[in-house]
Design a protein around this motif. Structure first.
Motif, PDB file in Angstrom:
ATOM      1  N   UNK A 132       0.840  -1.195   0.000  1.00  0.00           N
ATOM      2  CA  UNK A 132       0.000   0.000   0.000  1.00  0.00           C
ATOM      3  C   UNK A 132       0.879   1.250   0.000  1.00  0.00           C
ATOM      4  N   UNK A 133       0.619   2.172  -0.925  1.00  0.00           N
ATOM      5  CA  UNK A 133      -0.286   2.009  -2.058  1.00  0.00           C
ATOM      6  C   UNK A 133       0.266   1.004  -3.059  1.00  0.00           C
ATOM      7  N   UNK A 150       8.929   8.975  -2.336  1.00  0.00           N
ATOM      8  CA  UNK A 150       7.602   8.475  -1.996  1.00  0.00           C
ATOM      9  C   UNK A 150       7.771   7.105  -1.348  1.00  0.00           C
ATOM     10  N   UNK A 151       6.839   6.748  -0.453  1.00  0.00           N
ATOM     11  CA  UNK A 151       6.978   5.541   0.371  1.00  0.00           C
ATOM     12  C   UNK A 151       5.817   4.578   0.147  1.00  0.00           C
ATOM     13  N   UNK A 152       6.140   3.304   0.090  1.00  0.00           N
ATOM     14  CA  UNK A 152       5.131   2.237   0.066  1.00  0.00           C
ATOM     15  C   UNK A 152       5.422   1.266   1.209  1.00  0.00           C
ATOM     16  N   UNK A 153       4.362   0.682   1.764  1.00  0.00           N
ATOM     17  CA  UNK A 153       4.491  -0.270   2.870  1.00  0.00           C
ATOM     18  C   UNK A 153       4.180  -1.674   2.381  1.00  0.00           C
ATOM     19  N   UNK A 182      13.914   3.495   3.254  1.00  0.00           N
ATOM     20  CA  UNK A 182      12.856   2.660   3.807  1.00  0.00           C
ATOM     21  C   UNK A 182      13.420   1.739   4.873  1.00  0.00           C
ATOM     22  N   UNK A 183      12.527   1.040   5.550  1.00  0.00           N
ATOM     23  CA  UNK A 183      12.948   0.173   6.658  1.00  0.00           C
ATOM     24  C   UNK A 183      13.228  -1.263   6.235  1.00  0.00           C
ATOM     25  N   UNK A 184      12.861  -1.643   5.006  1.00  0.00           N
ATOM     26  CA  UNK A 184      13.155  -3.000   4.542  1.00  0.00           C
ATOM     27  C   UNK A 184      14.653  -3.123   4.275  1.00  0.00           C
ATOM     28  N   UNK A 185      15.317  -4.133   4.847  1.00  0.00           N
ATOM     29  CA  UNK A 185      16.746  -4.327   4.564  1.00  0.00           C
ATOM     30  C   UNK A 185      16.939  -4.915   3.173  1.00  0.00           C
ATOM     31  N   UNK A 198       8.968  -0.819   5.003  1.00  0.00           N
ATOM     32  CA  UNK A 198       8.698   0.178   3.959  1.00  0.00           C
ATOM     33  C   UNK A 198       9.835   0.238   2.945  1.00  0.00           C
ATOM     34  N   UNK A 199       9.485   0.713   1.735  1.00  0.00           N
ATOM     35  CA  UNK A 199      10.472   1.026   0.698  1.00  0.00           C
ATOM     36  C   UNK A 199      10.201   2.441   0.199  1.00  0.00           C
ATOM     37  N   UNK A 200      11.281   3.188  -0.063  1.00  0.00           N
ATOM     38  CA  UNK A 200      11.162   4.554  -0.582  1.00  0.00           C
ATOM     39  C   UNK A 200      11.835   4.637  -1.943  1.00  0.00           C
TER      40      UNK A 200
END
Length: 250
Positions: A132-133, A150-153, A182-185, A198-200
């Motif tokens: 999302x989105x 922009x960020x997606x989760x 983002x926070x995803x490694x 998250x990914x940015x």
């Protein structure tokens, strides 16, 4: 589903009580809950308790098959004896092979032909990413410059974890979209169940006009996609003589 488990457990316990009250399986049904397909649970125990005043001889126990395996316990292999007011245990593991329910009934037969039953129950599950989105759209950005992010989760909405094996970004023209945080490694990594990260992304248009791309996420339970899009605008307005416009400094 819970109702089905309860009814099965009651039926199994009812069989044990009505046929041979001295030998009581506990619990009447071992519930392994949800388990990721292809992974093996920790052992869980069924206790066979002799509540009577004399020893009971166990001549056979239905062997575990398929997704269940007997891995230990104190009962040993039949035939064996349980002394009065004593007990022993049977330990089993669960390794689901598909996304479905796995009920299994085991019969404990005593010398003389009477028997009691206990059950094993578990359900196979796989993680599932909900993004999302579902797409990130960058409005007009000057060609050759870089936008804000922009960020997606990515949320694993199931109760079991999944492993993200690879993430690969594609774009037309090439290089238009770049992961910027983002926070995803970096893969491989595990996303808990439930859990997420998250990914940015940033947009650097390589030319004037539309650009499209995607983040392709390959996970242990399938492939998931985040769509990317944006519009490249002219770098700066030009004067009629071809010189670039000068932006006044305040």
């Amino acid at each position: 589903m819970r109702c089905a488990r309860l009814i099965l457990g009651m039926l199994l316990l009812g069989v044990g009580v009505s046929v041979q009250a001295d030998l009581v399986p506990s619990p009447g049904q071992v519930d392994f809950g949800y388990r990721a397909v292809g992974t093996t649970s920790e052992p869980k125990a069924t206790t066979l308790r002799n509540t009577g005043g004399q020893a009971l001889s166990i001549v056979s126990i239905t062997p575990a098959t398929g997704v269940y395996a007997r891995t230990g316990g104190t009962c040993g292999a039949p035939p064996f004896t349980i002394a009065a007011q004593s007990s022993c245990t049977l330990e089993h593991t669960f390794t689901p092979t598909d996304v479905t329910q796995f009920p299994q009934t085991h019969t404990v037969t005593l010398a003389g032909g009477s028997s009691v039953a206990f059950g094993l129950y578990g359900q196979g599950e796989v993680g599932y990413l909900e993004i999302f989105p579902t797409s990130l759209w960058f409005s007009s950005v000057a060609a050759g410059s870089t936008s804000g992010t922009l960020t997606a989760t990515m949320n694993n909405i199931r109760s079991v974890p999944l492993v993200v094996v690879q993430m690969h970004t594609t774009s037309v023209p090439p290089g238009s979209f770049v992961r910027a945080g983002g926070t995803c490694p970096e893969p491989p990594f595990e996303v808990g169940g439930p859990g997420g990260c998250t990914v940015e992304f940033a947009f650097t248009p390589q030319a004037v006009g539309p650009a499209s791309g995607s983040l392709n996420i390959m996970a242990s339970s399938g492939t998931f996609v985040l769509f990317l899009g944006g519009d490249g605008a002219p770098e700066v307005p030009l004067f009629g003589d071809g010189f670039e416009a000068v932006v006044p400094v305040p």
